[in-house]
Design a protein around this motif. Structure first.
Motif: not given
Length: 616
Positions: A51, A55, A174, A199
């Motif tokens: 993650s 991002n 996503g 996200l």
């Protein structure tokens, strides 16, 4: 060695602007996550997590895209940093106020949120101050010390191509790759911390789109509907009772979770509890889709018999999916000769009621403008239940004087609305309980419930003296948004599973009361049902004719008395996770999809039979 250091210094000196620009997206990302809850437990800030890199693609892609479009690096830094600062602060307060980050479907409820925010006490925490000051310093450095060279067309084209690749990669993460991340419609704060705000917001975009159920077709839906025989009313029952439906704001019985430790009273809702076992009264527990907020989802289930379980978590069907004539209790009863009135003693724009209610079949919608400012009683900053019920009585008496037709009225009250963090001179908090000094929100809430109970008793007493056959159905929309630690206190030591506790937190009381003889013995073991059944149940008690769709939905109650997004309860009283009940409920999902998204009929149709009701 000295030469290498000199070369490094020269390189840094000649490229300091570019280095500063490329640090800006990273600084902005960190700022946004710090604003959430200090950033200390945000897993998305860990470079070892997927993650984090997703991002990074987003923030760097956005900065490079704006630089490519504008050709102005300084403007890009200041503008985007400011935009994300504002978004991060809004997200911080969204979590603080309602325990949920900003999600895509909030765009449908901006007006409702703005109206509700006035009841909260605002504080500025350290992380908001620190991030704001940090941004101002960053902007000062950008303006005062960063002299960027003019961006050439070729360089801007390269930035554009690279930004497009980065944003495309982020979007793929996503959407197609969302299975690699934490997804939970009901634990959005946790999802935000694990995934990062950008996200998680993108992953949630999926909730704005509704897919057809497998094997769906209009013909299949029609076949399923026709499989349930319509129960026609008898011609002997010629009296149609008035139906007064009340969804009392945040009316919940916290004692179902544990001992409240009350000290100066034995019960905060003694009248409502006293109705259990009374003649011509049906009492039970209602499982609703909302908790702490999201009122419109509970009223949507009650009015339409559509189950929120088949919508994506966090959506607002009344805002998102009502764009034309929609079948509801109001439209079905209107076809049977009822005058239909919706009422809400607050702004009509809340949850789009002023637009949705006419499409749901209400002839009239009364909002705060219908209340006389001089005679209306307020508790805290909202219209009291007493004044709200006075308007119910006034509307009933007006209908009697001006029409021979029965009244269906749906009143969504406001008295108990959150927040509970401000004390008011016009509302003494009278309920005392153990540890009430450390749970001030709960103290105010319980004191409000005590006032609601008194107002409900007064309303029932009024209609008990009326000759016109009348039914009152009353239920809460959700449990309150009070101290989470108090919920933990109530459930401490409970033997219930996490899933069972979650359902209990989505459970509120309901009753159906009549001032004439009804067959309450047919429903004495009603127990706990979900809100999608309460509308048809009320109509059956009133002797009204159900629509084909309502008949189908009500037929499912025997197998699954509770169908909700927090789980199901089967005929044996056992908890069943929604995914395990999915195959049993697939037909319902098909029929509901047609009813909501693929119903091109101009007006809702009710089943066969005359418009009649139970005799008094």
């Amino acid at each position: 060695m000295k030469n290498k250091l000199n070369l490094c210094k020269k390189y840094l000196a000649s490229h300091i602007q570019e280095i500063f620009f490329y640090l800006s997206p990273l600084a902005t990302f960190i700022m946004v996550e710090i604003l959430e809850y200090g950033g200390t437990d945000s897993e998305c800030l860990n470079p070892a997590s997927l993650s984090f890199w997703a991002n990074i693609l987003f923030y760097y892609g956005m900065f490079m895209l704006f630089r490519a479009i504008t050709g102005r690096p300084r403007f890009t830094i200041i503008f985007l940093n400011f935009v994300f600062l504002v978004f991060g602060i809004c997200n911080h307060y969204s979590i603080a106020i309602r325990n949920s980050p900003i999600v895509p479907w909030d765009l449908y409820a901006i007006g409702t949120a703005a109206e509700a925010l006035g009841g909260f006490t605002w504080t500025i925490p350290a992380e908001v101050i620190a991030c704001t000051v940090g941004c101002v310093i960053w902007w000062f450095i950008t303006i005062r010390f960063m002299k960027f060279p003019k961006q050439k067309i070729r360089a801007r084209a390269k930035s554009f191509a690279l930004s497009a690749a980065m944003i495309a990669g982020f979007v793929l993460f996503g959407t197609i790759g969302s299975g690699n991340f934490y997804i939970s419609a009901w634990r959005q704060v946790t999802a935000n911390r694990k995934n990062g705000m950008a996200l998680n917001f993108t992953i949630n975009m999926d909730a704005l789109f509704v897919e057809e159920p497998t094997d769906y077709s209009k013909e299949t839906a029609s076949t399923i509907l026709s499989s349930v025989p319509s129960e026609e009313t008898t011609e002997e029952t010629t009296v149609q009772p008035n139906i007064i439906a009340i969804m009392d704001e945040t009316f919940a019985d916290l004692s179902i979770l544990g001992d409240l430790g009350l000290e100066n009273t034995n019960d905060v809702m003694p009248f409502v509890h006293s109705l259990s076992g009374q003649e011509n009264t049906i009492t039970g527990q209602l499982v609703v889709p909302a908790f702490g907020g999201g009122t419109c989802n509970s009223e949507y289930e009650f009015l339409t018999s559509n189950s929120y379980a088949f919508f994506k978590g966090g959506s607002y069907p009344m805002l998102q999916y009502i764009h034309g004539d929609t079948e509801s209790m109001a439209s079905v009863l209107s076809e049977q000769g009822y005058n239909t009135v919706g009422m809400h003693p607050y702004y009509g724009s809340g949850w789009n009621r002023k637009n949705a209610y006419p499409m749901l079949g209400f002839d009239t919608f009364l909002d705060i403008e219908a209340f006389d400012e001089e005679t209306t009683e307020y508790l805290r900053r909202y219209v009291s239940d007493n004044s709200s019920f006075d308007k119910v009585i006034e509307t009933y008496e007006k209908n009697n004087a001006e029409s021979d037709d029965p009244l269906f009225m749906f009143n969504v009250t406001m008295q108990n609305h959150c927040g509970y963090d401000t004390t008011y001179e016009n509302f003494p908090e009278t309920v005392e309980f153990e540890f009430d000094s450390i749970y001030p929100y709960t103290k105010q809430y319980l004191s409000l419930i005590q006032e609601s109970d008194r107002a409900i008793e007064r309303l029932v007493n009024y209609f008990s003296e009326q000759e016109e056959p009348t039914i009152i159905v009353l239920f809460g929309d959700h449990m309150p948004y009070i101290e989470n630690s108090f919920y933990n206190h109530l459930t401490n030591g409970s033997m219930r599973t996490v899933a069972e506790l979650e359902m209990d937190k989505h459970t509120v009381p309901f009753f159906i009361w009549a001032n004439y003889d009804i067959s309450e013995e047919d429903y004495e073991d009603i127990g706990r049902i979900s809100a999608n059944y309460l509308g048809p149940l009320t109509m059956k008690v009133a002797g009204a004719q159900l629509s084909e769709y309502q008949e189908y939905v009500y037929s499912l109650k025997e197998q699954y008395p509770v169908i909700s997004s927090s789980g199901c309860i089967n005929s044996n009283g056992a908890y069943v996770p929604l995914d395990m009940a999915a195959s049993d409920l697939h037909d319902y999902k098909i029929v509901q999809y047609r009813n909501v998204f693929d119903n091109d009929t101009e007006t809702p149709s009710s089943g066969s039979g005359s418009a009649v009701g139970s005799g008094g």
